[in-house]
Design a protein around this motif. Sequence first.
Motif, PDB file in Angstrom:
ATOM      1  N   MET A   1       0.834  -1.179   0.000  1.00 16.60           N
ATOM      2  CA  MET A   1       0.000   0.000   0.000  1.00 16.60           C
ATOM      3  C   MET A   1       0.883   1.249   0.000  1.00 16.60           C
ATOM      4  O   MET A   1       1.908   1.299   0.662  1.00 16.60           O
ATOM      5  N   LEU A   2       0.449   2.259  -0.731  1.00 17.98           N
ATOM      6  CA  LEU A   2       1.197   3.518  -0.794  1.00 17.98           C
ATOM      7  C   LEU A   2       1.018   4.304   0.493  1.00 17.98           C
ATOM      8  O   LEU A   2      -0.028   4.260   1.124  1.00 17.98           O
ATOM      9  N   ASN A   3       2.062   5.058   0.847  1.00 17.90           N
ATOM     10  CA  ASN A   3       1.890   6.033   1.926  1.00 17.90           C
ATOM     11  C   ASN A   3       1.650   7.408   1.286  1.00 17.90           C
ATOM     12  O   ASN A   3       1.705   7.553   0.062  1.00 17.90           O
ATOM     13  N   CYS A   4       1.383   8.394   2.119  1.00 19.36           N
ATOM     14  CA  CYS A   4       1.035   9.728   1.600  1.00 19.36           C
ATOM     15  C   CYS A   4       2.170  10.339   0.770  1.00 19.36           C
ATOM     16  O   CYS A   4       1.917  10.948  -0.279  1.00 19.36           O
ATOM     17  N   ARG A   5       3.389  10.185   1.207  1.00 22.29           N
ATOM     18  CA  ARG A   5       4.520  10.748   0.456  1.00 22.29           C
ATOM     19  C   ARG A   5       4.626  10.104  -0.925  1.00 22.29           C
ATOM     20  O   ARG A   5       4.825  10.790  -1.930  1.00 22.29           O
ATOM     21  N   GLU A   6       4.484   8.790  -0.996  1.00 22.13           N
ATOM     22  CA  GLU A   6       4.551   8.094  -2.286  1.00 22.13           C
ATOM     23  C   GLU A   6       3.419   8.566  -3.197  1.00 22.13           C
ATOM     24  O   GLU A   6       3.625   8.757  -4.403  1.00 22.13           O
ATOM     25  N   LEU A   7       2.232   8.741  -2.623  1.00 24.72           N
ATOM     26  CA  LEU A   7       1.106   9.192  -3.425  1.00 24.72           C
ATOM     27  C   LEU A   7       1.376  10.568  -4.021  1.00 24.72           C
ATOM     28  O   LEU A   7       1.142  10.789  -5.208  1.00 24.72           O
ATOM     29  N   THR A   8       1.896  11.493  -3.216  1.00 29.41           N
ATOM     30  CA  THR A   8       2.150  12.837  -3.749  1.00 29.41           C
ATOM     31  C   THR A   8       3.215  12.814  -4.835  1.00 29.41           C
ATOM     32  O   THR A   8       3.145  13.600  -5.775  1.00 29.41           O
ATOM     33  N   GLU A   9       4.176  11.905  -4.713  1.00 22.91           N
ATOM     34  CA  GLU A   9       5.205  11.789  -5.749  1.00 22.91           C
ATOM     35  C   GLU A   9       4.640  11.246  -7.056  1.00 22.91           C
ATOM     36  O   GLU A   9       5.169  11.510  -8.129  1.00 22.91           O
ATOM     37  N   LEU A  10       3.542  10.501  -6.974  1.00 18.95           N
ATOM     38  CA  LEU A  10       2.925   9.910  -8.164  1.00 18.95           C
ATOM     39  C   LEU A  10       1.770  10.740  -8.721  1.00 18.95           C
ATOM     40  O   LEU A  10       1.170  10.369  -9.730  1.00 18.95           O
ATOM     41  N   MET A  11       1.450  11.846  -8.074  1.00 20.80           N
ATOM     42  CA  MET A  11       0.276  12.638  -8.442  1.00 20.80           C
ATOM     43  C   MET A  11       0.294  13.064  -9.906  1.00 20.80           C
ATOM     44  O   MET A  11      -0.711  12.932 -10.601  1.00 20.80           O
ATOM     45  N   THR A  12       1.401  13.560 -10.391  1.00 13.40           N
ATOM     46  CA  THR A  12       1.467  14.011 -11.785  1.00 13.40           C
ATOM     47  C   THR A  12       1.231  12.856 -12.740  1.00 13.40           C
ATOM     48  O   THR A  12       0.474  12.994 -13.712  1.00 13.40           O
ATOM     49  N   ASP A  13       1.851  11.708 -12.482  1.00 12.32           N
ATOM     50  CA  ASP A  13       1.628  10.542 -13.337  1.00 12.32           C
ATOM     51  C   ASP A  13       0.151  10.151 -13.354  1.00 12.32           C
ATOM     52  O   ASP A  13      -0.394   9.795 -14.399  1.00 12.32           O
ATOM     53  N   TYR A  14      -0.484  10.210 -12.193  1.00 10.59           N
ATOM     54  CA  TYR A  14      -1.904   9.873 -12.113  1.00 10.59           C
ATOM     55  C   TYR A  14      -2.734  10.850 -12.951  1.00 10.59           C
ATOM     56  O   TYR A  14      -3.573  10.432 -13.751  1.00 10.59           O
ATOM     57  N   LEU A  15      -2.499  12.122 -12.775  1.00 10.61           N
ATOM     58  CA  LEU A  15      -3.276  13.129 -13.488  1.00 10.61           C
ATOM     59  C   LEU A  15      -3.020  13.107 -14.993  1.00 10.61           C
ATOM     60  O   LEU A  15      -3.900  13.448 -15.784  1.00 10.61           O
ATOM     61  N   GLU A  16      -1.822  12.701 -15.393  1.00  7.40           N
ATOM     62  CA  GLU A  16      -1.488  12.623 -16.818  1.00  7.40           C
ATOM     63  C   GLU A  16      -1.756  11.237 -17.395  1.00  7.40           C
ATOM     64  O   GLU A  16      -1.425  10.963 -18.535  1.00  7.40           O
ATOM     65  N   ARG A  17      -2.343  10.359 -16.573  1.00 13.19           N
ATOM     66  CA  ARG A  17      -2.709   8.994 -16.986  1.00 13.19           C
ATOM     67  C   ARG A  17      -1.506   8.205 -17.496  1.00 13.19           C
ATOM     68  O   ARG A  17      -1.558   7.536 -18.522  1.00 13.19           O
ATOM     69  N   LYS A  18      -0.422   8.299 -16.747  1.00 11.32           N
ATOM     70  CA  LYS A  18       0.813   7.608 -17.122  1.00 11.32           C
ATOM     71  C   LYS A  18       1.133   6.469 -16.155  1.00 11.32           C
ATOM     72  O   LYS A  18       2.287   6.133 -15.950  1.00 11.32           O
ATOM     73  N   MET A  19       0.107   5.871 -15.555  1.00 12.36           N
ATOM     74  CA  MET A  19       0.307   4.798 -14.583  1.00 12.36           C
ATOM     75  C   MET A  19      -0.175   3.476 -15.157  1.00 12.36           C
ATOM     76  O   MET A  19      -1.114   3.441 -15.964  1.00 12.36           O
ATOM     77  N   SER A  20       0.444   2.429 -14.691  1.00 17.53           N
ATOM     78  CA  SER A  20      -0.038   1.101 -15.047  1.00 17.53           C
ATOM     79  C   SER A  20      -1.341   0.838 -14.292  1.00 17.53           C
ATOM     80  O   SER A  20      -1.697   1.553 -13.350  1.00 17.53           O
ATOM     81  N   PHE A  21      -2.036  -0.196 -14.681  1.00 16.34           N
ATOM     82  CA  PHE A  21      -3.279  -0.566 -14.003  1.00 16.34           C
ATOM     83  C   PHE A  21      -3.017  -0.830 -12.520  1.00 16.34           C
ATOM     84  O   PHE A  21      -3.751  -0.352 -11.659  1.00 16.34           O
ATOM     85  N   ARG A  22      -1.975  -1.565 -12.221  1.00 17.66           N
ATOM     86  CA  ARG A  22      -1.641  -1.900 -10.830  1.00 17.66           C
ATOM     87  C   ARG A  22      -1.337  -0.638 -10.005  1.00 17.66           C
ATOM     88  O   ARG A  22      -1.768  -0.512  -8.864  1.00 17.66           O
TER      89      ARG A  22
END
Length: 78
Positions: A1-22
């Motif tokens: 499970m992600l922690n808050c810091r990891e989530l904020t680091e991935l925020m741009t990828d999420y918003l730009e739809r650059k994440m894998s399904f997992r």
Amino acid sequence: MLNCRELTELMTDYLERKMSFRERIAFRFHLGMCGHCRAYLRQMKLTMSLLGDHPPEPMPAEVRDELMARFRTWKRRT
């Protein structure tokens, strides 16, 4: 499970739809559990919607040089 810091680091990828399904599943799972991160995501989306249509203003050379100098110094300290 992600922690808050990891989530904020991935925020741009999420918003730009650059994440894998997992990665998206892990991201959304954390959002489901964390009200603070949901609020942060709302803030990011609002910021993007407000600023997205404005062309960036050119940065003056002296400001760019000062920022670069500060980043170089900061990088050495960390």
